[in-house]
Design an enzyme around this catalytic site. Structure first.
Site, mmCIF file in Angstrom:
data_model
loop_
_atom_site.group_PDB
_atom_site.id
_atom_site.type_symbol
_atom_site.label_atom_id
_atom_site.label_comp_id
_atom_site.label_asym_id
_atom_site.label_seq_id
_atom_site.Cartn_x
_atom_site.Cartn_y
_atom_site.Cartn_z
ATOM 1 N N GLU A 75 0.796 -1.242 0.044
ATOM 2 C CA GLU A 75 -0.088 0.112 -0.111
ATOM 3 C C GLU A 75 0.860 1.174 -0.036
ATOM 4 O O GLU A 75 1.801 1.341 0.694
ATOM 5 C CB GLU A 75 -0.973 -0.013 1.205
ATOM 6 C CG GLU A 75 -1.589 1.156 1.360
ATOM 7 C CD GLU A 75 -2.985 1.029 0.547
ATOM 8 O OE1 GLU A 75 -3.354 2.309 0.020
ATOM 9 O OE2 GLU A 75 -3.229 0.031 -0.007
ATOM 10 N N LYS A 93 1.018 5.466 0.564
ATOM 11 C CA LYS A 93 0.343 6.806 0.959
ATOM 12 C C LYS A 93 1.255 7.918 0.810
ATOM 13 O O LYS A 93 2.520 7.816 1.039
ATOM 14 C CB LYS A 93 -0.162 6.511 2.426
ATOM 15 C CG LYS A 93 -1.280 5.447 2.752
ATOM 16 C CD LYS A 93 -2.585 5.952 1.961
ATOM 17 C CE LYS A 93 -3.670 4.981 2.216
ATOM 18 N NZ LYS A 93 -4.925 5.495 1.602
ATOM 19 N N CYS A 120 -0.305 -15.368 13.110
ATOM 20 C CA CYS A 120 -1.085 -16.640 13.101
ATOM 21 C C CYS A 120 -2.546 -16.483 13.652
ATOM 22 O O CYS A 120 -3.314 -17.327 13.324
ATOM 23 C CB CYS A 120 -0.456 -17.567 14.163
ATOM 24 S SG CYS A 120 -0.285 -16.960 15.829
ATOM 25 N N GLY A 149 -32.614 -42.548 48.558
ATOM 26 C CA GLY A 149 -32.331 -42.709 47.318
ATOM 27 C C GLY A 149 -31.375 -43.867 46.916
ATOM 28 O O GLY A 149 -30.335 -44.038 47.464
ATOM 29 N N GLY A 196 -26.640 -43.677 42.337
ATOM 30 C CA GLY A 196 -27.069 -43.087 41.251
ATOM 31 C C GLY A 196 -28.365 -42.394 40.968
ATOM 32 O O GLY A 196 -28.550 -41.965 39.625
ATOM 33 N N GLY A 251 -29.268 -39.572 42.121
ATOM 34 C CA GLY A 251 -29.032 -38.021 42.173
ATOM 35 C C GLY A 251 -29.325 -37.283 43.491
ATOM 36 O O GLY A 251 -29.742 -36.118 43.514
ATOM 37 N N LYS A 252 -29.072 -37.874 44.676
ATOM 38 C CA LYS A 252 -29.329 -37.290 46.007
ATOM 39 C C LYS A 252 -28.392 -36.042 46.142
ATOM 40 O O LYS A 252 -29.105 -35.069 46.624
ATOM 41 C CB LYS A 252 -29.154 -38.208 47.125
ATOM 42 C CG LYS A 252 -29.892 -39.526 46.852
ATOM 43 C CD LYS A 252 -29.477 -40.519 48.169
ATOM 44 C CE LYS A 252 -28.141 -41.338 48.110
ATOM 45 N NZ LYS A 252 -28.051 -41.942 46.694
ATOM 46 N N THR A 253 -27.045 -36.005 45.762
ATOM 47 C CA THR A 253 -26.512 -34.876 45.867
ATOM 48 C C THR A 253 -26.855 -33.654 45.519
ATOM 49 O O THR A 253 -26.845 -32.562 45.630
ATOM 50 C CB THR A 253 -24.822 -35.336 45.811
ATOM 51 O OG1 THR A 253 -24.507 -36.358 46.777
ATOM 52 C CG2 THR A 253 -23.947 -34.119 45.901
#
Length: 914
Positions: free
Chosen positions: A218, A220, A325, A603, A606, A608-610
């Site tokens: 370019e 200028k 990059c 429960g 597995g 999902g109690k927590t």
């Protein structure tokens, strides 16, 4: 992804754009704007551009923040209907990169107020094969070279450019990126004719350079004393364009058309000052790269003497920009969003993160996850939502919870409605009167929709009800027992949050507003109704739900809002993803805490109690109006305590700490106890202490919820729990959602053995829950028993399997190796680490990425190596269980069950043959 931020990247907001807080929608007041095509043509360009800019900023902010309304006053002081103005319309078309304005914008004039209704940004309208930017921007601030031109990239072009750069970085793989860059730069220099001129020290005035402007060159020419200012103005876009398009040369002092060297007169320019201005301007440019080399934007500023008839006339300033990059910006992107009740400009880092946001790849974890909400075509603030087959998909959950009848208006849930009718005389008549004009849809009741949305409950509210019905926008009703000046504020705030979450969390992509209505139920059953401030804004009919399809789409977004929780996989994947509760879990979380202050939740492994324990602690905070230091979570082992403590929703301690006489629990009002089957009375009666603490509140008893699973009892001593007959009220979690099918079948086998020979310290009837169990089906996984003859053989087997997993997409944070006792862990750890180092050294792989830690490091990128008792309550995708045995034979199968249930996807049980 590395980056360099400019000083302009600090959070900044536009004070001329005011977010109004008295509406159940995002409303941005932009002040006075001249409207009407003829009126706008009379304006000076500066004023016209200023008005256009603030409208565009407000529109961009709303598109990126879930949608809303732009409110403006007509500066021309005329209440006669006028069009907005072509330049304003064109700025909005440019913003959405579409000629279809109505897809995102609609208008309405009410007196001197003019409203623009803005739908949330999403990319559904883009062509299927097109590039879909995740967010909307006024200007990406990215530039590229095209021939001899510098072109700005719009959002779509910027998205494509960034995707290409990111893809190139991946293709480079393990090649040293600095080596690749050196080769690219060398090729750039060797093939560019400008390189030879740049190496010279001097040029002749009037000399014609032997090459034209091109993609890489370019010219200028500035000939005034304002040269330094002009140079500073062009630097950002030209340097950005060259860096983003393979590098290039900018020569200042050369006429572009003739290629003639004219130079900058010496008296107009001070070289050192200009050089400093150029270097400062370039060093401020924000830039990002996708490789690991931490490379910097490389450039060279050089002054070439210009001679005229043998005398120094001036200089040509040459700037060489090396290939980069990543991406170089001319300034921070111009993209806006509503944050903290202000219209703020995104930083470059925020913009890039949101622009490049993609769904995580869950296939390596489990192909049984199905996307319920993908980022590819959803609002900018949405997070990905996944569900397992056994939990149910959003369509199934919506039909179970919020089914829409084709014939009449449904009221749900029935049980809550019956309670409310019995508690409040006249409520039924009031609702019938209010609903008489609605024929199809659903009215969803809650004692507090605010609490459902993680807001604080308001005293005096009998209930809230959300109406989703045909030919109407959604309406949130708040019913007060007595007149309350803050009732409308509560309703407005709740409706605002609901609308935001339906879009930004639930991923709803239609045009949406939530209207409000406050009802007052007097003792004489006379009702007064109060329309909210939203009634002042008349939304277009496109914001009304037209049919069952639209209602169900909205209700599916509501399912995500109500049933989603931050998945444990978020920590593994390093990004925020959501999973959905089961209907059974949701029903327990939805219980009225004021009527269920004590609850025992049995429960299965597995189930999902927590997860439910964490959700209920969030609800306690909002329902009871307390702080996190007033809620106590108690469990048996330290790793689970640490895991919950890092969630920052409560104070977390172990049972031993809870029973320590020196521990201070004066502020505690509510207690949640997890894995209670493994508690003991050796340090005193923990249940009595917990009961005493929660009973001492000034406003009545606090919350005491106890989660347990007798199948996973790991000792033969007294647990300190009350007898089974005294564990009332009691709920059960029987849908097993953690384990893949082969693991689930193994769990069933072990649970049958526990039922046949239960430990002496647990009530046998507590195991009857097994007959109600609902197990995972068609969820792929792997289970294998492996016998070994000696420790060395077992170490080699586990090491080779871990190596295989790590090379096939899994990471250390997926794997746990669990022993029966802590002493076994110590004996194994050194041999395991040494074996892994040897294998990785043979394969020339980095061994420092392989780390083994105990269960306290469950959140980190480590293989967990610990005992089954310390791993209780935690889980990982792949578990190696080593020689499960127990000091007390009575709980052998309980211990095996506890170990095996920790595995989500793959389970390997090692049993000695000697």
């Amino acid at each position: 992804m590395a980056h360099s931020e400019s000083r302009t990247n600090m959070k900044k907001h536009n004070p001329s754009l005011v977010v109004e807080l008295s509406y159940p929608d995002l409303v941005i007041n932009v002040g006075e704007v001249t409207l009407g095509e003829k009126n706008r043509k009379k304006l000076q360009k500066t004023q016209r551009d200023q008005e256009k800019e603030k409208v565009s900023q407000a529109a961009c902010a709303l598109l990126n923040s879930g949608g809303g309304v732009i409110r403006m006053e007509m500066a021309n002081g005329n209440e006669q209907p006028v069009e907005m103005g072509l330049d304003l319309e064109e700025s909005l078309r440019t913003l959405i990169q579409s000629s279809d304005l109505q897809a995102f914008f609609e208008y309405n004039q009410q007196g001197r107020c003019f409203y623009i209704f803005v739908k949330s940004w999403n990319t559904d309208l883009f062509p299927e094969d097109g590039f879909k930017p995740r967010i909307c921007s006024l200007d990406s601030s990215l530039h590229r070279r095209s021939g001899t031109s510098v072109l700005p990239m719009n959002s779509g072009e910027a998205f494509r450019f960034l995707e290409t750069k990111k893809g190139n970085a991946k293709l480079l793989g393990k090649e040293p990126s600095n080596k690749i860059l050196r080769v690219a730069k060398q090729n750039f220099h060797d093939s560019n004719p400008a390189h030879l001129i740049f190496q010279r020290d001097r040029l002749q005035r009037g000399e014609i350079l032997p090459f034209p402007e091109s993609q890489y060159v370019e010219f200028k020419q500035f000939s005034t004393k304002r040269t330094p200012d002009r140079v500073k103005d062009i630097i950002p876009k030209y340097i950005s364009a060259f860096a983003n398009t393979g590098g290039g040369y900018l020569f200042i002092g050369v006429e572009d058309e003739s290629r003639k060297v004219l130079g900058c007169a010496e008296e107009n320019i001070k070289r050192e000052d200009l050089k400093k201005e150029i270097e400062d301007a370039i060093n401020k440019l924000p830039h990002f790269h996708f490789c690991q080399s931490q490379c910097q934007l490389t450039f060279t500023v050089k002054f070439l003497k210009v001679l005229s008839e043998g005398q120094l006339y001036g200089y040509v300033c040459g700037i060489r920009v090396e290939p980069f990059c990543g991406a170089v910006f001319s300034e921070a992107p111009r993209s806006w969003m509503v944050k903290d009740k202000e219209v703020c400009c995104l930083t470059t880092e925020e913009w890039l993160r949101m622009m490049m946001d993609t769904d995580p790849d869950l296939l390596k974890l489990s192909e049984d996850f199905k996307s319920q909400l993908s980022l590819s075509s959803r609002p900018p603030l949405s997070r990905p939502v996944f569900s397992k087959k056994e939990v149910g998909y959003k369509e199934d959950l919506q039909q179970l919870l919020f089914s829409v009848s084709s014939e009449d208006l449904q009221f749900t849930p029935k049980s809550l409605l019956e309670e409310l009718y019995s508690e409040h005389e006249g409520l039924e008549e009031l609702l019938k009167k209010q609903m008489h004009s609605f024929s199809r849809g659903i009215l969803i009741f809650s004692r507090s929709w605010a609490v459902n949305l993680n807001l604080q409950e308001k005293q005096g509210v009998i209930c809230d009800a959300l109406l989703v019905t045909q030919n109407s926008p959604p309406i949130l009703y708040t019913i007060l027992g007595e007149q309350d000046a803050d009732g409308q504020l509560y309703c407005t705030r709740t409706a605002f949050t609901l609308k935001q979450k339906l879009v930004n969390m639930g991923g709803y992509t239609g045009k949406l507003c939530v209207m409000t209505k406050v009802l007052h139920l007097s003792p004489e059953s006379n009702a007064e109704s109060f329309e909210g401030s939203d009634s002042l804004i008349k939304y277009p009919e496109s914001y009304y739900l037209a049919d069952t399809k639209q209602m169900e789409a909205l209700l599916q977004s509501l399912v995500i809002v109500l049933l989603s929780f931050r998945s444990f996989l978020s920590d593994q994947l390093g990004c925020e993803i959501l999973n959905l509760l089961t209907v059974q879990q949701y029903e327990i979380v939805s219980k009225n805490l004021r009527k269920t202050r004590e609850l025992f939740i049995h429960g299965l492994p597995g189930s999902g109690k927590t997860i439910v324990a964490m959700k209920i602690m969030e609800k306690i905070k909002n329902t009871m109006g307390c702080e996190k230091n007033e809620i106590l979570y108690v469990c048996e082992n330290q790793p689970l305590r640490d895991f919950i403590g890092k969630k920052d929703i409560c104070q977390a301690v172990t049972r031993k700490t809870f029973m320590n006489k020196n521990s201070n629990f004066e502020n505690i009002q509510h207690i949640v106890i997890d894995e209670a089957q493994n508690f003991r009375n050796e340090d005193g009666g923990w249940y009595k202490k917990a009961k005493t603490i929660t009973q001492r509140g000034k406003d009545g008893p606090g919350i005491l919820w106890i989660f347990l699973d007798y199948f996973q009892t790991s000792h033969v001593y007294c647990s300190g729990l009350p007898g089974l007959g005294y564990q009332y009220p009691r709920e059960e979690l029987v849908r097993v959602v953690r384990n893949a099918e082969p693991i689930a079948k193994y769990l069933q086998e072990i649970m049958r053995r526990v039922r046949k020979n239960p430990p002496p310290n647990i009530p046998s009837k507590s195991l009857n829950i097994f007959s109600k169990a609902k197990w995972s089906q068609s969820v792929t996984g792997y289970f294998k028993r492996i016998t070994y003859s000696n420790l060395e053989m077992m170490v080699v087997c586990i090491t080779e399997k871990c190596q295989f997993l790590l090379r096939n997409g899994y990471s250390c944070k997926d794997i746990a190796v669990i022993f029966s006792t802590a002493s076994d862990v110590d004996a194994f750890k050194h041999k395991f680490q040494e074996a892994m180092r040897k294998i990785r050294a043979q394969l020339n792989e980095e061994s420092d990425q392989f780390v083994v830690e105990n269960a306290s490091a469950i959140m980190g990128n480590h293989i967990v190596l610990d005992s089954v008792r310390r791993f209780s309550g935690l889980e990982r995708n792949i578990v190696f269980g080593i020689d499960p045995k127990a000091a007390e034979s009575a709980v052998l199968y309980n211990l095996v069950l506890c170990l095996a249930s920790r595995a989500r996807k793959q389970l390997y049980i090692f049993i000695p043959s000697f």
